[in-house]
Design an enzyme around this catalytic site. Structure first.
Site, PDB file in Angstrom:
ATOM      1  N   ALA A  34       0.795  -1.224   0.000  1.00 16.64           N
ATOM      2  CA  ALA A  34       0.000   0.000   0.000  1.00 16.64           C
ATOM      3  C   ALA A  34       0.835   1.286   0.000  1.00 16.64           C
ATOM      4  CB  ALA A  34      -0.942  -0.024   1.193  1.00 16.64           C
ATOM      5  N   ARG A  75      -6.073  -0.586  -8.897  1.00 18.83           N
ATOM      6  CA  ARG A  75      -6.395  -1.547  -7.839  1.00 18.83           C
ATOM      7  C   ARG A  75      -7.386  -0.876  -6.887  1.00 18.83           C
ATOM      8  NH1 ARG A  75      -1.617  -4.662  -4.985  1.00 18.83           N
ATOM      9  NH2 ARG A  75      -3.250  -6.208  -4.653  1.00 18.83           N
ATOM     10  N   CYS A 140       2.100 -11.866   4.792  1.00 19.52           N
ATOM     11  CA  CYS A 140       2.351 -11.059   3.587  1.00 19.52           C
ATOM     12  C   CYS A 140       3.645 -10.247   3.726  1.00 19.52           C
ATOM     13  CB  CYS A 140       1.154 -10.168   3.257  1.00 19.52           C
ATOM     14  SG  CYS A 140       1.158  -9.600   1.531  1.00 19.52           S
ATOM     15  N   ASP A 209      -4.076  -2.514   4.135  1.00 20.51           N
ATOM     16  CA  ASP A 209      -4.299  -1.807   2.871  1.00 20.51           C
ATOM     17  C   ASP A 209      -5.320  -0.695   3.067  1.00 20.51           C
ATOM     18  OD1 ASP A 209      -3.463  -4.747   2.277  1.00 20.51           O
ATOM     19  OD2 ASP A 209      -2.855  -3.541   0.549  1.00 20.51           O
ATOM     20  N   ASN A 219      -6.755  -6.251   5.007  1.00 23.32           N
ATOM     21  CA  ASN A 219      -5.367  -6.621   4.714  1.00 23.32           C
ATOM     22  C   ASN A 219      -5.364  -7.912   3.896  1.00 23.32           C
ATOM     23  OD1 ASN A 219      -2.513  -6.087   5.047  1.00 23.32           O
ATOM     24  ND2 ASN A 219      -2.437  -7.861   6.388  1.00 23.32           N
ATOM     25  N   LYS A 220      -4.177  -8.367   3.554  1.00 21.57           N
ATOM     26  CA  LYS A 220      -4.010  -9.541   2.685  1.00 21.57           C
ATOM     27  C   LYS A 220      -4.884 -10.704   3.128  1.00 21.57           C
ATOM     28  CE  LYS A 220      -2.001  -9.550  -0.209  1.00 21.57           C
ATOM     29  NZ  LYS A 220      -2.587  -9.182  -1.515  1.00 21.57           N
TER      30      LYS A 220
HETATM   31  P1  RI2 Z   1       2.756  -1.594   3.316  1.00 16.86           P
HETATM   32  C1  RI2 Z   1       0.000  -5.506   0.748  1.00 16.86           C
HETATM   33  O1  RI2 Z   1      -0.910  -5.753  -0.299  1.00 16.86           O
HETATM   34  C2  RI2 Z   1      -0.253  -6.389   1.963  1.00 16.86           C
HETATM   35  O2  RI2 Z   1      -1.618  -6.666   2.166  1.00 16.86           O
HETATM   36  C3  RI2 Z   1       0.362  -5.518   3.035  1.00 16.86           C
HETATM   37  O3  RI2 Z   1      -0.037  -5.880   4.344  1.00 16.86           O
HETATM   38  C4  RI2 Z   1      -0.163  -4.150   2.632  1.00 16.86           C
HETATM   39  O4  RI2 Z   1      -0.060  -4.139   1.193  1.00 16.86           O
HETATM   40  C5  RI2 Z   1       0.519  -2.968   3.239  1.00 16.86           C
HETATM   41  O5  RI2 Z   1       1.841  -2.815   2.799  1.00 16.86           O
HETATM   42  P2  RI2 Z   1      -0.409  -6.212  -1.786  1.00 16.86           P
HETATM   43  O6  RI2 Z   1      -0.081  -4.924  -2.535  1.00 16.86           O
HETATM   44  O7  RI2 Z   1       2.105  -0.322   2.885  1.00 16.86           O
HETATM   45  O8  RI2 Z   1       0.750  -7.153  -1.654  1.00 16.86           O
HETATM   46  O9  RI2 Z   1       2.842  -1.703   4.793  1.00 16.86           O
HETATM   47  O10 RI2 Z   1      -1.637  -6.885  -2.384  1.00 16.86           O
HETATM   48  O11 RI2 Z   1       4.093  -1.815   2.635  1.00 16.86           O
END
Ligand code: RI2
Length: 327
Positions: A34, A75, A140, A209, A219-220
């Site tokens: 995110a 997205r 994740c 997210d 979240n994931k």
């Molecule tokens: P940061 C990711 O989603 C995961 O769900 C993770 O927990 C979240 O983004 C936040 O990530 P994806 O893009 O902003 O892998 O903490 O679907 O880095």
């Protein structure tokens, strides 16, 4: 206005190639996470501002809105993306194209610097929840979550990690690699082994997210099941999420759209054909109800999930405009 089939708006303003490339990279998850998505989208707006061939302030503003719309549609779930676009477009100001361009460039730089600062600040808050010798289970890959472990390690605490691989895209591998880079001992497990290994964990630490006004953590996929298991085992679970993850539209009753991704991420088409006629679903995220989450750690401190709405109101008011919409 008629957008072309490839998503590029051909009628009144051309998108800088970097905007299209960034949009494709976000959609394909080459740029993911995110916070990283937010930074990538803001920087693409910066490129659009530099490269827009606009002969009037109105044309410049229209081209910036078009770029933001293209980035927005990539997205649906991580609110950091529209929040980043909002941050930049709201600061777009000036009487001529040069002044407008400068205001966007400044806003992008400010936004990216703020993201980095927020992550460092929340890392220190999250680290305070971790004690020397603790084992942390992760799900994740979250840069906000890893910032907490990094701050703890830098503060001299010995931390170990149990890392869930996180099917279908195995972002746990990125987490494992980055934790090893910090010198943290890592045990990688398949997702279905999580409950067994909760016996050995002192904390569960995840990112987010989006966070809804009721304290629900988006979240994931797999986070909610992990949270329920953690509660049953008495292992505290925290979400590390800078405030760019707060979802302002949920203040006015909107729900957060859960992205459904390509079924081929779950099973390759050949294997699927060999099995026979089956349905396959691939939701990328789930919602953890606030009662299963112990704390949300932000750059403004830690909050019980149920009280996050107060911070959300303070930062976003009563809702969220869409400055990328055509006036
Ligand atoms: P940061 C990711 O989603 C995961 O769900 C993770 O927990 C979240 O983004 C936040 O990530 P994806 O893009 O902003 O892998 O903490 O679907 O880095």
């Amino acid at each position: 206005m008629r957008p072309a089939g490839n998503g590029i708006d051909m009628t009144d303003h051309r998108l800088a190639p970097d905007v299209e490339e960034t949009a494709e990279a976000i959609a394909s998850m080459e740029i993911r996470g995110a916070a990283t998505i937010a930074a990538g989208a803001a920087e693409a707006l910066g490129t659009q501002a530099r490269e827009a061939e606009a002969d009037s302030p109105a044309a410049f503003r229209a081209s910036m809105r078009a770029a933001a719309r293209r980035l927005r549609e990539t997205r649906p779930t991580a609110v950091s993306l529209p929040n980043a676009l909002r941050y930049v477009l709201r600061r777009m100001d000036g009487r001529n194209v040069d002044a407008l361009r400068e205001s966007v460039t400044d806003a992008v730089a400010e936004f990216v610097a703020q993201l980095d600062r927020a992550q460092e600040d929340l890392g220190r808050v999250g680290a305070n929840r971790l004690a020397d010798g603790d084992t942390v289970m992760t799900h994740c890959h979250s840069t906000d979550a890893l910032a907490c472990i990094e701050a703890a390690v830098e503060g001299g605490k010995e931390i170990e990690a149990i890392v869930k691989e996180t099917r279908p895209r195995n972002q746990g591998h990125i987490t494992a690699e980055q934790l090893r880079g910090m010198g943290v001992p890592v045990t990688l497990i398949v997702d279905s082994a999580a409950r067994r290994y909760l016996n050995e964990a002192d904390h569960v630490l995840v990112g987010a997210d989006s966070i809804a006004a009721d304290g629900g953590v988006i979240n994931k996929i797999g986070t909610s099941g992990l949270a329920v298991n953690a509660r049953e085992r008495g292992v505290p679970i925290m979400t590390a999420a800078q405030t760019i993850k707060l979802h302002p539209e949920t203040l006015t009753g909107h729900t957060v759209e859960i992205e459904m991704r390509d079924e081929a991420e779950v099973i390759d088409p050949e294997t699927r054909a060999g099995i026979g006629e089956i349905a396959v679903e691939n939701p990328a995220f789930d919602v953890t109800p606030p009662r299963y989450m112990d704390a949300i750690v932000t750059e403004h401190g830690q909050f019980p999930p149920e009280s996050i709405v107060t911070l959300m109101r303070e930062l976003f008011g009563e809702g969220a405009a869409e400055p990328w919409a055509e006036p």
